[in-house]
Write a protein that holds these residues in place. Structure first.
Motif, mmCIF file in Angstrom:
data_model
loop_
_atom_site.group_PDB
_atom_site.id
_atom_site.type_symbol
_atom_site.label_atom_id
_atom_site.label_comp_id
_atom_site.label_asym_id
_atom_site.label_seq_id
_atom_site.Cartn_x
_atom_site.Cartn_y
_atom_site.Cartn_z
ATOM 1 N N ALA A 278 13.312 -9.778 13.302
ATOM 2 C CA ALA A 278 13.666 -9.765 11.885
ATOM 3 C C ALA A 278 14.028 -11.151 11.364
ATOM 4 O O ALA A 278 14.294 -11.322 10.171
ATOM 5 C CB ALA A 278 14.819 -8.793 11.648
ATOM 6 N N GLY A 279 14.075 -12.130 12.249
ATOM 7 C CA GLY A 279 14.387 -13.492 11.816
ATOM 8 C C GLY A 279 15.854 -13.856 11.918
ATOM 9 O O GLY A 279 16.247 -14.947 11.495
ATOM 10 N N ALA A 280 16.671 -12.987 12.497
ATOM 11 C CA ALA A 280 18.104 -13.273 12.612
ATOM 12 C C ALA A 280 18.371 -14.024 13.912
ATOM 13 O O ALA A 280 17.791 -13.722 14.965
ATOM 14 C CB ALA A 280 18.897 -11.975 12.593
ATOM 15 N N LEU A 281 19.253 -15.034 13.857
ATOM 16 C CA LEU A 281 19.638 -15.757 15.055
ATOM 17 C C LEU A 281 20.368 -14.816 16.011
ATOM 18 O O LEU A 281 21.224 -14.025 15.588
ATOM 19 C CB LEU A 281 20.547 -16.925 14.694
ATOM 20 C CG LEU A 281 19.890 -18.076 13.920
ATOM 21 C CD1 LEU A 281 20.942 -19.095 13.500
ATOM 22 C CD2 LEU A 281 18.821 -18.746 14.764
ATOM 23 N N THR A 282 20.002 -14.917 17.298
ATOM 24 C CA THR A 282 20.601 -14.010 18.265
ATOM 25 C C THR A 282 20.685 -14.681 19.623
ATOM 26 O O THR A 282 19.911 -15.588 19.942
ATOM 27 C CB THR A 282 19.775 -12.707 18.382
ATOM 28 O OG1 THR A 282 20.431 -11.806 19.257
ATOM 29 C CG2 THR A 282 18.374 -12.992 18.902
ATOM 30 N N THR A 283 21.642 -14.218 20.440
ATOM 31 C CA THR A 283 21.776 -14.737 21.798
ATOM 32 C C THR A 283 20.723 -14.094 22.693
ATOM 33 O O THR A 283 20.596 -12.864 22.729
ATOM 34 C CB THR A 283 23.174 -14.444 22.350
ATOM 35 O OG1 THR A 283 24.143 -15.108 21.548
ATOM 36 C CG2 THR A 283 23.296 -14.916 23.797
ATOM 37 N N ALA A 284 19.949 -14.924 23.417
ATOM 38 C CA ALA A 284 18.892 -14.416 24.289
ATOM 39 C C ALA A 284 19.449 -14.068 25.665
ATOM 40 O O ALA A 284 20.467 -14.613 26.100
ATOM 41 C CB ALA A 284 17.796 -15.468 24.429
ATOM 42 N N ALA B 224 12.138 -11.592 22.775
ATOM 43 C CA ALA B 224 11.061 -12.526 23.081
ATOM 44 C C ALA B 224 10.873 -13.481 21.902
ATOM 45 O O ALA B 224 10.676 -13.049 20.758
ATOM 46 C CB ALA B 224 9.772 -11.766 23.361
ATOM 47 N N ASP B 225 10.962 -14.780 22.188
ATOM 48 C CA ASP B 225 10.758 -15.798 21.154
ATOM 49 C C ASP B 225 10.312 -17.084 21.858
ATOM 50 O O ASP B 225 10.516 -17.246 23.070
ATOM 51 C CB ASP B 225 12.048 -16.033 20.361
ATOM 52 C CG ASP B 225 11.790 -16.758 19.042
ATOM 53 O OD1 ASP B 225 10.617 -16.897 18.651
ATOM 54 O OD2 ASP B 225 12.779 -17.191 18.399
ATOM 55 N N ALA B 226 9.687 -17.972 21.120
ATOM 56 C CA ALA B 226 9.209 -19.224 21.717
ATOM 57 C C ALA B 226 9.127 -20.296 20.645
ATOM 58 O O ALA B 226 9.044 -19.999 19.442
ATOM 59 C CB ALA B 226 7.853 -19.021 22.385
ATOM 60 N N TYR B 227 9.159 -21.541 21.090
ATOM 61 C CA TYR B 227 9.127 -22.682 20.167
ATOM 62 C C TYR B 227 8.553 -23.888 20.908
ATOM 63 O O TYR B 227 8.913 -24.148 22.060
ATOM 64 C CB TYR B 227 10.547 -22.988 19.677
ATOM 65 C CG TYR B 227 10.703 -24.234 18.852
ATOM 66 C CD1 TYR B 227 10.166 -24.323 17.574
ATOM 67 C CD2 TYR B 227 11.380 -25.343 19.358
ATOM 68 C CE1 TYR B 227 10.316 -25.477 16.812
ATOM 69 C CE2 TYR B 227 11.544 -26.496 18.602
ATOM 70 C CZ TYR B 227 11.003 -26.551 17.329
ATOM 71 O OH TYR B 227 11.143 -27.694 16.586
ATOM 72 N N ALA C 250 27.914 -24.432 20.626
ATOM 73 C CA ALA C 250 29.046 -23.919 19.846
ATOM 74 C C ALA C 250 28.744 -23.924 18.357
ATOM 75 O O ALA C 250 29.603 -23.567 17.551
ATOM 76 C CB ALA C 250 30.285 -24.764 20.131
ATOM 77 N N LEU C 251 27.521 -24.330 17.985
ATOM 78 C CA LEU C 251 27.166 -24.395 16.564
ATOM 79 C C LEU C 251 26.901 -23.027 15.969
ATOM 80 O O LEU C 251 26.805 -22.880 14.759
ATOM 81 C CB LEU C 251 25.932 -25.286 16.374
ATOM 82 C CG LEU C 251 26.090 -26.739 16.816
ATOM 83 C CD1 LEU C 251 24.779 -27.489 16.649
ATOM 84 C CD2 LEU C 251 27.185 -27.407 16.004
ATOM 85 N N GLY C 252 26.745 -22.016 16.833
ATOM 86 C CA GLY C 252 26.503 -20.680 16.308
ATOM 87 C C GLY C 252 25.610 -19.889 17.233
ATOM 88 O O GLY C 252 24.921 -20.433 18.110
ATOM 89 N N THR C 253 25.605 -18.593 17.033
ATOM 90 C CA THR C 253 24.789 -17.701 17.852
ATOM 91 C C THR C 253 23.320 -18.072 17.747
ATOM 92 O O THR C 253 22.805 -18.340 16.658
ATOM 93 C CB THR C 253 24.992 -16.248 17.390
ATOM 94 O OG1 THR C 253 26.364 -15.893 17.552
ATOM 95 C CG2 THR C 253 24.115 -15.293 18.184
ATOM 96 N N GLY C 254 22.630 -18.081 18.896
ATOM 97 C CA GLY C 254 21.183 -18.305 18.906
ATOM 98 C C GLY C 254 20.746 -19.745 18.806
ATOM 99 O O GLY C 254 19.548 -20.019 18.739
ATOM 100 N N ARG C 255 21.664 -20.676 18.807
ATOM 101 C CA ARG C 255 21.312 -22.102 18.731
ATOM 102 C C ARG C 255 21.481 -22.716 20.118
ATOM 103 O O ARG C 255 22.564 -22.639 20.703
ATOM 104 C CB ARG C 255 22.198 -22.824 17.719
ATOM 105 C CG ARG C 255 22.089 -22.256 16.304
ATOM 106 C CD ARG C 255 22.969 -23.027 15.336
ATOM 107 N NE ARG C 255 23.042 -22.405 14.035
ATOM 108 C CZ ARG C 255 22.169 -22.580 13.049
ATOM 109 N NH1 ARG C 255 21.144 -23.398 13.238
ATOM 110 N NH2 ARG C 255 22.301 -21.976 11.891
ATOM 111 N N TYR C 256 20.405 -23.347 20.611
ATOM 112 C CA TYR C 256 20.384 -23.840 21.985
ATOM 113 C C TYR C 256 20.094 -25.340 22.026
ATOM 114 O O TYR C 256 19.458 -25.900 21.118
ATOM 115 C CB TYR C 256 19.304 -23.105 22.795
ATOM 116 C CG TYR C 256 19.662 -21.664 23.076
ATOM 117 C CD1 TYR C 256 20.216 -21.292 24.300
ATOM 118 C CD2 TYR C 256 19.466 -20.670 22.116
ATOM 119 C CE1 TYR C 256 20.556 -19.967 24.565
ATOM 120 C CE2 TYR C 256 19.801 -19.346 22.370
ATOM 121 C CZ TYR C 256 20.348 -19.007 23.600
ATOM 122 O OH TYR C 256 20.694 -17.710 23.854
ATOM 123 N N LEU C 257 20.573 -25.952 23.116
ATOM 124 C CA LEU C 257 20.257 -27.361 23.341
ATOM 125 C C LEU C 257 20.071 -27.614 24.821
ATOM 126 O O LEU C 257 20.534 -26.847 25.670
ATOM 127 C CB LEU C 257 21.330 -28.283 22.760
ATOM 128 C CG LEU C 257 22.736 -28.324 23.364
ATOM 129 C CD1 LEU C 257 22.790 -29.145 24.646
ATOM 130 C CD2 LEU C 257 23.713 -28.913 22.357
#
Length: 274
Positions: free
Chosen positions: A19-25, A76-79, A48-55
């Motif tokens: 649905a396009g919502a940021l989420t923890t994988a 399932a997601d990819a970039y 710590a910037l928010g759910t679903g944001r990775y580095l």
């Protein structure tokens, strides 16, 4: 902007559900494909910037274009992304400090440094395309000789031969002490008057140990000209005719103003050379 060789590259991505919502994988992996092949797999962490944001932090080890692939599961997601790493010592006619002084930027201001370095590297490539190597560097190139009295190296001034080896199994190379190199023409001949034969790999140094003032001055004018194009419209300035461009340069378009061309004229290669 490219990263310096050895610098840490911070890679970031977001994981989204259908649905396009940021989420923890459930899992997050990142793979860096290196320019010459091979891969690296830095550790991916949710920030710590928010759910679903990775580095992930990757320490660059080779120059060139790198491809980055993020894969998430649950959901399932990819970039996919990419970044560039500069060579250890990219050739530049102007130093960063010289360019900043000419642009009248305060020494303590560094927010545009990467942009200016990009300009100085591209300017060097443009000038060398017209005048031959300016910054001293090692060159490797192959020539096929068939009982040739001489071989013309592609890049001049050619300062010194390092080696001449055969590429063919069982072929014969040549000791550089037995060869003569004309720095201005790049012609290589045998001192004993004999011929050169075979598919040969030449390694030599090319460039100018002393960069003449006219080339340095032209580089400053070009960097100022390109810098002006990034500043947007403003009040007309006196002397804008110095930055007129009437002659397109192969591979560099209309990026070199007339005044710089006039300064480079004594060093320009003949048509068809270079």
């Amino acid at each position: 902007m490219p990263y310096d060789l050895g610098a840490t590259v911070r890679l970031t991505a977001e994981c989204q559900d259908p649905a396009g919502a940021l989420t923890t994988a459930d899992t997050a992996t990142v793979t860096v494909t290196l320019p010459g092949g091979g891969t690296a797999a830095p550790v991916a962490e949710e920030t710590a910037l928010g759910t679903g944001r990775y580095l992930a932090d990757y320490v660059s080890s080779v120059p060139g274009r790198h491809t980055v692939r993020w894969v998430f599961t649950g959901p399932a997601d990819a970039y996919t992304d990419s970044f560039d790493v500069r060579p250890l010592a990219p050739p530049t006619i102007l130093s960063l400090a010289d360019a900043k002084r000419h642009l009248k930027l305060p020494p303590g201001r560094s927010d545009r440094d990467d942009e200016i370095r990009g300009w100085t590297e591209s300017i060097t490539r443009g000038i060398e395309g017209m005048c031959g190597p300016v910054v001293v560097r090692t060159v490797e190139e192959r020539h096929e000789a068939r009982r040739a009295r001489s071989i013309a190296l592609h890049h001049t001034p050619a300062l010194e031969l390092t080696s001449v080896t055969s590429v063919q199994p069982g072929g014969t190379g040549y000791a550089v002490d037995d060869l003569d190199l004309d720095p201005d023409t790049g012609l290589v001949r045998r001192l004993d008057g004999g011929t050169l034969t075979g598919l040969l790999q030449f390694v030599y140094t090319a460039g100018r140990p002393i960069v003449s003032a006219n080339i340095t001055a032209a580089a400053r004018i070009i960097v100022q000209h390109l810098w002006r194009t990034t500043q947007g419209p403003g009040r007309p300035q006196l002397g804008t005719g110095d930055f007129d461009v009437t002659e397109p340069i192969a591979g560099f378009g209309y990026a070199i103003p007339n005044r710089a061309l006039q300064l480079l004229e004594p060093d320009r290669l003949p048509p068809g050379v270079g």
